[in-house]
Scaffold this active site. Structure first.
Site, short mmCIF file in Angstrom:
data_model
loop_
_atom_site.label_atom_id
_atom_site.label_comp_id
_atom_site.label_asym_id
_atom_site.label_seq_id
_atom_site.Cartn_x
_atom_site.Cartn_y
_atom_site.Cartn_z
N LYS A 134 -13.77 1.47 15.48
CA LYS A 134 -12.46 0.79 15.54
C LYS A 134 -11.93 0.76 16.97
O LYS A 134 -11.37 -0.24 17.41
CB LYS A 134 -11.49 1.54 14.61
CG LYS A 134 -10.50 0.66 13.95
CD LYS A 134 -9.92 1.31 12.69
CE LYS A 134 -10.79 1.07 11.47
NZ LYS A 134 -10.26 1.66 10.26
N LYS A 177 -11.22 -2.87 18.42
CA LYS A 177 -9.83 -3.30 18.62
C LYS A 177 -9.42 -3.30 20.09
O LYS A 177 -8.44 -3.91 20.45
CB LYS A 177 -8.88 -2.43 17.80
CG LYS A 177 -9.26 -2.40 16.32
CD LYS A 177 -8.07 -2.49 15.44
CE LYS A 177 -8.47 -2.48 13.97
NZ LYS A 177 -7.39 -2.86 13.09
N ILE A 203 -2.44 -6.79 14.60
CA ILE A 203 -1.40 -6.50 15.60
C ILE A 203 -1.95 -5.60 16.71
O ILE A 203 -1.73 -5.85 17.90
CB ILE A 203 -0.17 -5.86 14.90
CG1 ILE A 203 0.37 -6.86 13.87
CG2 ILE A 203 0.89 -5.46 15.91
CD1 ILE A 203 1.30 -6.26 12.84
N PHE A 221 -4.29 3.77 14.88
CA PHE A 221 -4.61 4.77 13.87
C PHE A 221 -5.82 4.29 13.07
O PHE A 221 -6.02 3.08 12.91
CB PHE A 221 -3.42 4.99 12.91
CG PHE A 221 -2.50 6.07 13.38
CD1 PHE A 221 -1.69 5.87 14.50
CD2 PHE A 221 -2.43 7.29 12.73
CE1 PHE A 221 -0.85 6.87 14.95
CE2 PHE A 221 -1.59 8.30 13.17
CZ PHE A 221 -0.79 8.08 14.28
N PRO A 223 -3.03 -11.48 10.90
CA PRO A 223 -3.27 -11.20 12.32
C PRO A 223 -3.43 -9.70 12.51
O PRO A 223 -2.80 -8.92 11.80
CB PRO A 223 -1.99 -11.71 13.01
CG PRO A 223 -0.95 -11.69 11.93
CD PRO A 223 -1.67 -11.97 10.64
N ASN A 271 0.85 -1.20 0.00
CA ASN A 271 0.00 0.00 0.00
C ASN A 271 0.88 1.24 0.00
O ASN A 271 2.10 1.14 0.00
CB ASN A 271 -0.96 -0.02 1.20
CG ASN A 271 -0.22 -0.04 2.52
OD1 ASN A 271 0.48 0.91 2.85
ND2 ASN A 271 -0.35 -1.13 3.26
N1 CTP Z 1 -3.72 -2.76 12.34
C1 CTP Z 1 -2.90 -3.75 12.83
N2 CTP Z 1 -2.89 -4.98 12.24
C2 CTP Z 1 -3.70 -5.24 11.19
C3 CTP Z 1 -4.53 -4.23 10.68
C4 CTP Z 1 -4.51 -2.99 11.27
O1 CTP Z 1 -2.17 -3.52 13.78
N3 CTP Z 1 -3.67 -6.44 10.65
C5 CTP Z 1 -3.74 -1.47 13.01
C6 CTP Z 1 -3.16 -0.33 12.23
O2 CTP Z 1 -1.79 -0.16 12.52
C7 CTP Z 1 -3.98 0.84 12.77
C8 CTP Z 1 -5.34 0.24 13.07
O3 CTP Z 1 -5.09 -1.15 13.20
O4 CTP Z 1 -3.47 1.30 14.00
C9 CTP Z 1 -6.41 0.49 12.07
O5 CTP Z 1 -6.10 -0.03 10.85
P1 CTP Z 1 -7.10 0.01 9.59
O6 CTP Z 1 -6.43 -0.71 8.51
O7 CTP Z 1 -7.52 1.41 9.36
O8 CTP Z 1 -8.36 -0.72 10.19
P2 CTP Z 1 -9.02 -2.06 9.81
O9 CTP Z 1 -9.14 -2.83 11.05
O10 CTP Z 1 -8.27 -2.67 8.70
O11 CTP Z 1 -10.46 -1.65 9.40
P3 CTP Z 1 -11.03 -1.27 7.95
O12 CTP Z 1 -10.17 -1.97 6.94
O13 CTP Z 1 -12.40 -1.75 8.02
O14 CTP Z 1 -10.92 0.23 7.86
#
Ligand code: CTP
Length: 403
Positions: free
Chosen positions: A340, A344, A308, A326, A306, A210
């Site tokens: 979120k 989370k 994190i 974030f 997973p 990304n």
């Molecule tokens: N994050 C993480 N591990 C993942 C996905 C996300 O630690 N596998 C963390 C990111 O670092 C960030 C937060 O989760 O702090 C939000 O990530 P985001 O990608 O915006 O949220 P998603 O859970 O993926 O939700 P969506 O895709 O529905 O927006």
């Protein structure tokens, strides 16, 4: 940490001088002795009486005032301090400092000092971007002078851009970082920061990725380290250099990132700024996928990665005291961010708009909202370094007084 320490604050002429009054108050609240030099320009914006009342000391204005010279010469003034802070530092004063000009009390004291100097520049954006100011600042930084800010945003002159003086809280944090003898408000705290994208391999040469640059996460890691935290930065593939003063672990995929984060535990603080891929490739090929004439294009099967942030946020003895996530959203920012936060299980969400045209992904600035279970705080569009400094200061304030 500032109790009994002494700051010489030089207030030069700029509208931001009013923020220096707030800085004096905050320093005094922390037990720091503040002695002030007000330049002629500075006195156009704040009165000597206000500065004297807040600092609880007389205000020094003239080089050749007989009483001042009898009581305290410019040399003693500049040496009887642990740190000299110039806030606001105008383009003119920075130029005089770079050239070694001593034509008033402020510039004379700056030339005579043997103490560390911190400047908080404040000026119009064109003046800040001018090659002359940039060159002067580079000379000063080359001599070991520290700088905080300037931030970007709305300027008093009606223009928008870099040149806004750093906020009093940020200047205070920078002063604490200096005077804490390398300690800082986060001394003794361990922090983990994730940053950058992840690469999920399709085959040995291709991957899913990304647009995350890692700028925000790296800046947060540096800002936490500047406040004294022992920081492990777990970074996906980025082109940024490893920041100084902390440990960087470079990883590729989300699975690697989780392993590195778990290896860095225990920690008091976790900030998950990485743009982790939500899915990885289930049918990853050990060999490069080849195209063969007439064959259909390959189907890439995805499987969830997973999470994190959610893993770190799970209640238990290894959960960091403060977990910050974030939320990068392109629509319904606050609603999705609150969702979120709950989903989370983290303590704060820093929500930002990454829709096309926002300039956040890969850019140098960010407009964020900091959301916790009870409230939301919206910050103006700021440079990513300033967002990081503010977030680190907020984290330090949240942990103050906790074991
Ligand atoms: N994050 C993480 N591990 C993942 C996905 C996300 O630690 N596998 C963390 C990111 O670092 C960030 C937060 O989760 O702090 C939000 O990530 P985001 O990608 O915006 O949220 P998603 O859970 O993926 O939700 P969506 O895709 O529905 O927006």
């Amino acid at each position: 940490m500032l109790d009994g320490r002494r700051v010489l604050l030089i207030i030069s002429g700029g509208i931001a001088a009013y923020k220096s009054l707030e800085l004096i108050r905050r320093l005094k609240d922390k037990g720091c002795a503040v002695r002030c030099i007000l330049t002629r320009g500075g006195a156009n914006f704040v009165t000597p009486l206000a500065v004297a009342a807040l600092s609880g000391d007389k205000v020094y204005q003239e080089t050749f005032s007989l009483t001042d010279e009898a009581e305290m010469g410019h040399i003693r003034l500049s040496r009887e301090a642990d740190l000299v802070v110039v806030a606001p530092a105008t383009a003119n004063l920075l130029a005089k400092m770079a050239a070694g000009i001593a034509d008033d009390l402020a510039s004379t004291a700056l030339l005579a000092t043997d103490k560390p100097v911190l400047v908080a520049p404040a000026m119009n954006t064109m003046m800040w971007d001018h090659a002359a100011t940039r060159a002067n600042m580079a000379v000063l930084e080359g001599r070991g002078i520290s700088r905080i800010g300037p931030n970007s945003g709305d300027l008093a002159c009606g223009e928008v851009g870099g040149g806004r003086m750093a906020e009093p809280a940020e200047i205070l944090a920078a002063i604490e970082a200096h005077l804490g003898g390398g300690a800082g408000p986060l001394a003794g705290r361990r922090a983990i920061v994730t940053s950058g994208p992840t690469h999920e391999p399709i085959d040995p040469v291709r991957y899913i990725a990304n647009r995350s640059s890692g700028k925000q996460g790296h800046a947060i890691a540096s800002a936490l380290a500047a406040l004294g935290a022992e920081v492990t930065l777990v970074s996906g593939p980025v082109t940024l250099p490893d920041p100084a003063g902390l440990t960087t672990v470079r990883v590729e995929s989300a699975a690697d990132m989780l392993r590195a984060v778990e290896a860095a535990l225990p920690a008091d603080i976790a900030v998950c700024a990485a743009a982790v891929a939500d899915w990885t490739v289930a049918n990853r090929s050990g060999e490069k996928r080849k195209k063969s004439p007439g064959a259909p294009p390959p189907v890439i099967e995805l499987t969830p990665n997973p999470d994190i942030l959610a893993t770190l946020s799970k209640p238990g003895p290894r959960r960091p005291r403060l977990v910050v996530g974030f939320a990068a959203e392109t629509e319904k920012l606050m609603e999705h961010a609150r969702d979120k936060l709950a989903r989370k299980g983290c303590d704060w969400i820093v929500a930002n708009d990454v829709s096309a045209g926002s300039g956040t992904f890969g850019g140098d600035s960010n407009a964020v909202h900091v959301i916790d279970a009870s409230a939301a705080e919206s910050w103006p569009r700021l440079g990513k370094d300033e967002v990081a400094a503010r977030l680190a200061a907020r984290i330090a304030a949240a942990l103050e007084g906790t074991p």
